[in-house]
Design an enzyme around this catalytic site. Structure first.
Site, PDB file in Angstrom:
ATOM      1  N   LEU A  72      12.228   3.522   7.398  1.00 20.49           N
ATOM      2  CA  LEU A  72      11.338   3.252   6.283  1.00 20.49           C
ATOM      3  C   LEU A  72      11.725   1.883   5.716  1.00 20.49           C
ATOM      4  O   LEU A  72      12.533   1.772   4.795  1.00 20.49           O
ATOM      5  CB  LEU A  72      11.468   4.349   5.221  1.00 20.49           C
ATOM      6  CG  LEU A  72      10.370   4.483   4.164  1.00 20.49           C
ATOM      7  CD1 LEU A  72      10.589   5.754   3.349  1.00 20.49           C
ATOM      8  CD2 LEU A  72      10.277   3.285   3.247  1.00 20.49           C
ATOM      9  N   GLU A 114       9.360  -1.605   5.371  1.00 18.52           N
ATOM     10  CA  GLU A 114       8.127  -2.313   5.714  1.00 18.52           C
ATOM     11  C   GLU A 114       8.376  -3.746   6.163  1.00 18.52           C
ATOM     12  O   GLU A 114       7.743  -4.239   7.107  1.00 18.52           O
ATOM     13  CB  GLU A 114       7.170  -2.290   4.525  1.00 18.52           C
ATOM     14  CG  GLU A 114       6.554  -0.934   4.245  1.00 18.52           C
ATOM     15  CD  GLU A 114       7.469   0.020   3.497  1.00 18.52           C
ATOM     16  OE1 GLU A 114       7.151   1.228   3.423  1.00 18.52           O
ATOM     17  OE2 GLU A 114       8.508  -0.461   2.972  1.00 18.52           O
ATOM     18  N   GLN A 169       2.382   2.897   6.349  1.00 16.45           N
ATOM     19  CA  GLN A 169       1.878   4.231   6.057  1.00 16.45           C
ATOM     20  C   GLN A 169       0.721   4.237   5.065  1.00 16.45           C
ATOM     21  O   GLN A 169      -0.230   4.992   5.216  1.00 16.45           O
ATOM     22  CB  GLN A 169       3.020   5.105   5.557  1.00 16.45           C
ATOM     23  CG  GLN A 169       2.875   6.562   5.880  1.00 16.45           C
ATOM     24  CD  GLN A 169       4.178   7.316   5.656  1.00 16.45           C
ATOM     25  OE1 GLN A 169       4.592   7.500   4.515  1.00 16.45           O
ATOM     26  NE2 GLN A 169       4.819   7.722   6.730  1.00 16.45           N
ATOM     27  N   PHE A 170       0.787   3.402   4.028  1.00 15.18           N
ATOM     28  CA  PHE A 170      -0.303   3.174   3.084  1.00 15.18           C
ATOM     29  C   PHE A 170      -0.338   1.680   2.783  1.00 15.18           C
ATOM     30  O   PHE A 170       0.713   1.027   2.720  1.00 15.18           O
ATOM     31  CB  PHE A 170      -0.091   3.946   1.773  1.00 15.18           C
ATOM     32  CG  PHE A 170      -0.213   5.431   1.907  1.00 15.18           C
ATOM     33  CD1 PHE A 170      -1.413   6.072   1.642  1.00 15.18           C
ATOM     34  CD2 PHE A 170       0.871   6.198   2.303  1.00 15.18           C
ATOM     35  CE1 PHE A 170      -1.533   7.455   1.758  1.00 15.18           C
ATOM     36  CE2 PHE A 170       0.764   7.570   2.429  1.00 15.18           C
ATOM     37  CZ  PHE A 170      -0.435   8.203   2.158  1.00 15.18           C
ATOM     38  N   PRO A 213       6.421  -4.924   0.188  1.00 15.70           N
ATOM     39  CA  PRO A 213       7.768  -5.341   0.574  1.00 15.70           C
ATOM     40  C   PRO A 213       7.785  -6.242   1.820  1.00 15.70           C
ATOM     41  O   PRO A 213       8.739  -6.986   2.025  1.00 15.70           O
ATOM     42  CB  PRO A 213       8.489  -4.017   0.851  1.00 15.70           C
ATOM     43  CG  PRO A 213       7.772  -3.025   0.015  1.00 15.70           C
ATOM     44  CD  PRO A 213       6.338  -3.445   0.065  1.00 15.70           C
ATOM     45  N   HIS A 230      -0.478   4.712  -3.552  1.00 14.47           N
ATOM     46  CA  HIS A 230      -1.056   5.208  -2.308  1.00 14.47           C
ATOM     47  C   HIS A 230      -2.553   4.919  -2.199  1.00 14.47           C
ATOM     48  O   HIS A 230      -3.158   5.267  -1.182  1.00 14.47           O
ATOM     49  CB  HIS A 230      -0.849   6.723  -2.191  1.00 14.47           C
ATOM     50  CG  HIS A 230       0.566   7.138  -1.941  1.00 14.47           C
ATOM     51  ND1 HIS A 230       1.567   6.932  -2.845  1.00 14.47           N
ATOM     52  CD2 HIS A 230       1.132   7.765  -0.877  1.00 14.47           C
ATOM     53  CE1 HIS A 230       2.703   7.417  -2.364  1.00 14.47           C
ATOM     54  NE2 HIS A 230       2.461   7.929  -1.182  1.00 14.47           N
TER      55      HIS A 230
END
Length: 328
Positions: free
Chosen positions: A61, A63, A85-86, A92, A132
């Site tokens: 995890l 980015e 993921q979103f 980041p 999100h």
């Protein structure tokens, strides 16, 4: 006649990826949970079993690390398709996107290109937590060197994704998660391309031009059909690609109707509705019959849960915007 499958939009994402991975061994996918779990929305479900852990790579995890690793793979001759993921988690990795991904061709004076596709689901309406539900496509349209694609149908999703993977330059591919499973459409099983940078007229009309893209295409079409019962003939133009934007299609539609409405779920200030309005002022002012209306999200963070219903443009809000343009 080619064979087809009846797919949802998210299934079309998977099919586009699988099709290109089968055809080109240089195509690799990477991202958090995309392998064994098939991604948070199952957009990559089964791909690791099909192509192996060396081509469908579960990452930490991180980015910035995901995007930076993809840039490195692309400079080495691969065609990486990283998933974030979103879209609200892309920030980041923003330095990697604007300082390296967008500038590689310019920095090398076109000696080298960077063939990569950065995928992410965007937008609200699914009752997700904070960060999100962002729709911040203008961040990426502002960067020369990036193409930005936002499809609205399963057919276009597969064709645009294949075009993006085959493109020699980087593409940000934003997928409207609100309609990931909202409807199905026949999609060819074979590989095909939908050109990047070409809008699609989803509904012909003569009274007003409504410009939109992504998840907002469906409520816009619903509004147009509702208003047809009142005698208002609205043309709906789905941009499909917001950078490069199909300026010719926008201007030609507006010249035909003389009235315009722009619909997007991103905030109004700094949104693409302002850019489209400016384009029409510059290129088609003498055809204008009424102020151009903007039906957008608001200049606030996307609210949580059921409050999203008040934030996102819906068919009723779009109808109001069209009426204002037509009745001026």
């Amino acid at each position: 006649m080619s064979e087809t499958q009846n797919l949802t939009l998210v299934q079309a994402v998977r099919d586009g990826l699988a099709t290109e991975m089968e055809l080109d061994d240089d195509v690799v996918a990477l991202g958090q949970d995309i392998g064994a779990n098939g991604g948070v929305f199952r957009a990559t479900q089964g791909l690791q079993d099909e192509f192996g852990e060396q081509r469908v790579i579960d990452t930490p995890l991180a980015e910035s690390g995901i995007i930076g690793s993809a840039i490195g793979l692309a400079t080495g001759g691969m065609k990486p398709v990283p998933e974030i993921q979103f879209s609200g988690f892309m920030y980041p990795g923003f330095d990697q996107i604007v300082s390296h991904m967008a500038r590689y061709r310019t920095r090398t004076r076109s000696r080298f290109s960077l063939p990569m596709v950065l995928r992410a689901p965007y937008g609200g309406g699914i009752r997700a937590p904070e960060s999100h539900s962002d729709s911040k496509e203008t961040f990426y349209t502002h960067e020369a060197g990036l193409k930005v694609v936002m499809p609205s149908t399963p057919y276009d999703t597969k064709g645009l994704l294949i075009s993006a993977i085959r493109d020699p330059d980087p593409v940000v591919f934003l997928e409207p998660k609100l309609i990931y499973r909202a409807f199905r459409e026949d999609v060819p099983t074979e590989a095909y391309e939908v050109p990047i940078g070409e809008a699609a007229v989803r509904r012909e009309g003569s009274d007003v031009s409504v410009f939109t893209y992504g998840a907002m295409t469906r409520p816009t079409l619903e509004a147009a059909e509702n208003l047809a019962e009142e005698g208002v003939d609205a043309e709906v133009v789905d941009l499909r690609t917001v950078s490069p934007m199909d300026r010719e299609a926008i201007v030609e539609s507006f010249k035909k109707t003389g009235r315009g409405v722009v619909v997007h779920e991103a905030p109004k200030s700094g949104g693409l509705a302002g850019e489209i309005t400016a384009l029409l002022q510059e290129e088609a002012l003498v055809y204008q019959e009424a102020p151009i209306q903007r039906v957008t999200g608001f200049d606030v963070p996307v609210p949580l849960y059921a409050m999203e219903d008040y934030y996102l443009p819906n068919a009723a809000r779009v109808e109001d915007g069209i009426r204002e343009a037509v009745e001026f």
